[in-house]
Design a protein around this motif. Structure first.
Motif, PDB file in Angstrom:
ATOM      1  N   ASN A 134       0.819  -1.211   0.000  1.00 14.19           N
ATOM      2  CA  ASN A 134       0.000   0.000   0.000  1.00 14.19           C
ATOM      3  C   ASN A 134       0.854   1.263   0.000  1.00 14.19           C
ATOM      4  N   ALA A 135       1.999   1.229   0.646  1.00 18.48           N
ATOM      5  CA  ALA A 135       2.910   2.377   0.634  1.00 18.48           C
ATOM      6  C   ALA A 135       3.411   2.641  -0.784  1.00 18.48           C
ATOM      7  N   ILE A 136       3.754   1.577  -1.496  1.00 15.82           N
ATOM      8  CA  ILE A 136       4.207   1.732  -2.883  1.00 15.82           C
ATOM      9  C   ILE A 136       3.079   2.312  -3.735  1.00 15.82           C
ATOM     10  N   ARG A 137       1.862   1.821  -3.535  1.00 14.01           N
ATOM     11  CA  ARG A 137       0.698   2.347  -4.272  1.00 14.01           C
ATOM     12  C   ARG A 137       0.468   3.827  -3.954  1.00 14.01           C
ATOM     13  N   MET A 138       0.640   4.181  -2.690  1.00 11.50           N
ATOM     14  CA  MET A 138       0.475   5.578  -2.276  1.00 11.50           C
ATOM     15  C   MET A 138       1.507   6.466  -2.976  1.00 11.50           C
ATOM     16  N   LEU A 139       2.743   6.014  -3.031  1.00 10.19           N
ATOM     17  CA  LEU A 139       3.787   6.798  -3.697  1.00 10.19           C
ATOM     18  C   LEU A 139       3.512   6.940  -5.198  1.00 10.19           C
ATOM     19  N   ILE A 140       2.985   5.902  -5.818  1.00 14.83           N
ATOM     20  CA  ILE A 140       2.631   5.987  -7.237  1.00 14.83           C
ATOM     21  C   ILE A 140       1.533   7.032  -7.436  1.00 14.83           C
ATOM     22  N   CYS A 141       0.513   7.007  -6.587  1.00 16.69           N
ATOM     23  CA  CYS A 141      -0.576   7.993  -6.681  1.00 16.69           C
ATOM     24  C   CYS A 141      -0.041   9.413  -6.515  1.00 16.69           C
ATOM     25  N   LEU A 142       0.847   9.603  -5.565  1.00 16.42           N
ATOM     26  CA  LEU A 142       1.408  10.935  -5.337  1.00 16.42           C
ATOM     27  C   LEU A 142       2.291  11.375  -6.492  1.00 16.42           C
ATOM     28  N   ALA A 143       2.987  10.434  -7.093  1.00 22.41           N
ATOM     29  CA  ALA A 143       3.849  10.770  -8.230  1.00 22.41           C
ATOM     30  C   ALA A 143       3.013  11.214  -9.434  1.00 22.41           C
ATOM     31  N   GLN A 148      -1.426   5.859   9.027  1.00 22.54           N
ATOM     32  CA  GLN A 148      -0.313   5.092   9.584  1.00 22.54           C
ATOM     33  C   GLN A 148       0.779   4.882   8.531  1.00 22.54           C
ATOM     34  N   ILE A 149       0.362   4.528   7.329  1.00 24.12           N
ATOM     35  CA  ILE A 149       1.321   4.337   6.239  1.00 24.12           C
ATOM     36  C   ILE A 149       2.003   5.669   5.926  1.00 24.12           C
ATOM     37  N   GLY A 150       1.202   6.727   5.840  1.00 23.34           N
ATOM     38  CA  GLY A 150       1.743   8.056   5.545  1.00 23.34           C
ATOM     39  C   GLY A 150       2.760   8.514   6.567  1.00 23.34           C
ATOM     40  N   ALA A 151       2.530   8.191   7.834  1.00 21.00           N
ATOM     41  CA  ALA A 151       3.473   8.578   8.891  1.00 21.00           C
ATOM     42  C   ALA A 151       4.814   7.874   8.694  1.00 21.00           C
ATOM     43  N   ARG A 152       4.774   6.618   8.306  1.00 20.01           N
ATOM     44  CA  ARG A 152       6.023   5.884   8.090  1.00 20.01           C
ATOM     45  C   ARG A 152       6.757   6.406   6.856  1.00 20.01           C
ATOM     46  N   LEU A 153       6.013   6.741   5.827  1.00 16.77           N
ATOM     47  CA  LEU A 153       6.640   7.311   4.622  1.00 16.77           C
ATOM     48  C   LEU A 153       7.206   8.702   4.907  1.00 16.77           C
ATOM     49  N   ARG A 154       6.520   9.462   5.737  1.00 18.95           N
ATOM     50  CA  ARG A 154       7.021  10.787   6.134  1.00 18.95           C
ATOM     51  C   ARG A 154       8.299  10.646   6.946  1.00 18.95           C
ATOM     52  N   ASP A 155       8.295   9.732   7.903  1.00 21.75           N
ATOM     53  CA  ASP A 155       9.476   9.510   8.741  1.00 21.75           C
ATOM     54  C   ASP A 155      10.675   9.065   7.904  1.00 21.75           C
ATOM     55  N   ALA A 156      10.420   8.355   6.816  1.00 30.65           N
ATOM     56  CA  ALA A 156      11.490   7.891   5.926  1.00 30.65           C
ATOM     57  C   ALA A 156      11.932   8.975   4.944  1.00 30.65           C
ATOM     58  N   GLY A 157      11.218  10.102   4.908  1.00 27.89           N
ATOM     59  CA  GLY A 157      11.597  11.211   4.037  1.00 27.89           C
ATOM     60  C   GLY A 157      11.057  11.125   2.620  1.00 27.89           C
ATOM     61  N   PHE A 158      10.066  10.257   2.376  1.00 26.28           N
ATOM     62  CA  PHE A 158       9.510  10.122   1.031  1.00 26.28           C
ATOM     63  C   PHE A 158       8.378  11.104   0.760  1.00 26.28           C
ATOM     64  N   VAL A 159       7.640  11.470   1.807  1.00 26.73           N
ATOM     65  CA  VAL A 159       6.501  12.367   1.638  1.00 26.73           C
ATOM     66  C   VAL A 159       6.539  13.462   2.689  1.00 26.73           C
ATOM     67  N   LEU A 167      11.937  13.215  -5.764  1.00 25.42           N
ATOM     68  CA  LEU A 167      11.486  12.905  -7.113  1.00 25.42           C
ATOM     69  C   LEU A 167      11.180  11.414  -7.216  1.00 25.42           C
ATOM     70  N   PRO A 168      10.164  11.034  -7.996  1.00 25.94           N
ATOM     71  CA  PRO A 168       9.828   9.609  -8.143  1.00 25.94           C
ATOM     72  C   PRO A 168      11.012   8.775  -8.632  1.00 25.94           C
ATOM     73  N   ALA A 169      11.876   9.356  -9.439  1.00 21.35           N
ATOM     74  CA  ALA A 169      13.044   8.635  -9.956  1.00 21.35           C
ATOM     75  C   ALA A 169      14.101   8.400  -8.872  1.00 21.35           C
ATOM     76  N   GLU A 170      13.944   9.052  -7.713  1.00 17.86           N
ATOM     77  CA  GLU A 170      14.903   8.901  -6.616  1.00 17.86           C
ATOM     78  C   GLU A 170      14.425   7.935  -5.536  1.00 17.86           C
ATOM     79  N   ILE A 171      13.255   7.329  -5.738  1.00 22.20           N
ATOM     80  CA  ILE A 171      12.703   6.408  -4.743  1.00 22.20           C
ATOM     81  C   ILE A 171      12.636   5.011  -5.360  1.00 22.20           C
ATOM     82  N   SER A 172      13.497   4.129  -4.887  1.00 24.76           N
ATOM     83  CA  SER A 172      13.489   2.761  -5.414  1.00 24.76           C
ATOM     84  C   SER A 172      12.563   1.883  -4.574  1.00 24.76           C
TER      85      SER A 172
END
Length: 133
Positions: free
Chosen positions: A13-22, A46-57, A72-77
């Protein structure tokens, strides 16, 4: 028959969230993201908080707020996301292989597979997962 890597549902779901945001041109509300991904708004937070803590969002609260990518989406593997969400980089674990000497060759094969899978995941970015318009 093939090897299958098991991801936590939260990681998927985190990967899906990042795709939607991209794909978005600006901030996206948590309620819109939850509907698009098909999860509850509370679970998305909850997912968003973990992605925020990791510096993705980044997230802004309020009427004009929402989530947006911090990188940038190209910087997130995929490997970056898996590591952030699951707190691990080992994709397979064989305790009996580590404990018993007679399984050292099997352990070596697993380690080689691990290296190959990690390279593949590092090579795939969120940018490459965006649908072509």
């Amino acid at each position: 028959m093939g090897l299958v890597m098991q991801l936590n549902r939260s990681t998927d779901n985190a990967i899906r969230m990042l795709i939607c945001l991209a794909k978005a041109s600006g901030a996206v509300s948590s309620s819109q993201l939850a509907r698009t991904i098909g999860v509850s708004p509370r679970y998305l937070l909850q997912i968003g908080a973990r992605l925020r803590d990791a510096g993705f969002v980044s997230v802004r609260f309020g009427a004009a707020g929402g989530y947006r990518l911090s990188r940038l989406p190209a910087e997130i593997s995929l490997l970056d996301v898996i590591t952030a969400m699951e707190g691990r980089t080992d994709l397979s674990e064989c305790r009996s292989c580590k404990e018993k000497q007679e399984f050292r060759l099997l352990r070596h094969v697993y380690e080689e597979l691990e290296i190959g899978i990690a390279r593949q995941l590092q090579a795939v970015t969120i940018c490459e997962l965006l649908p072509e318009e």
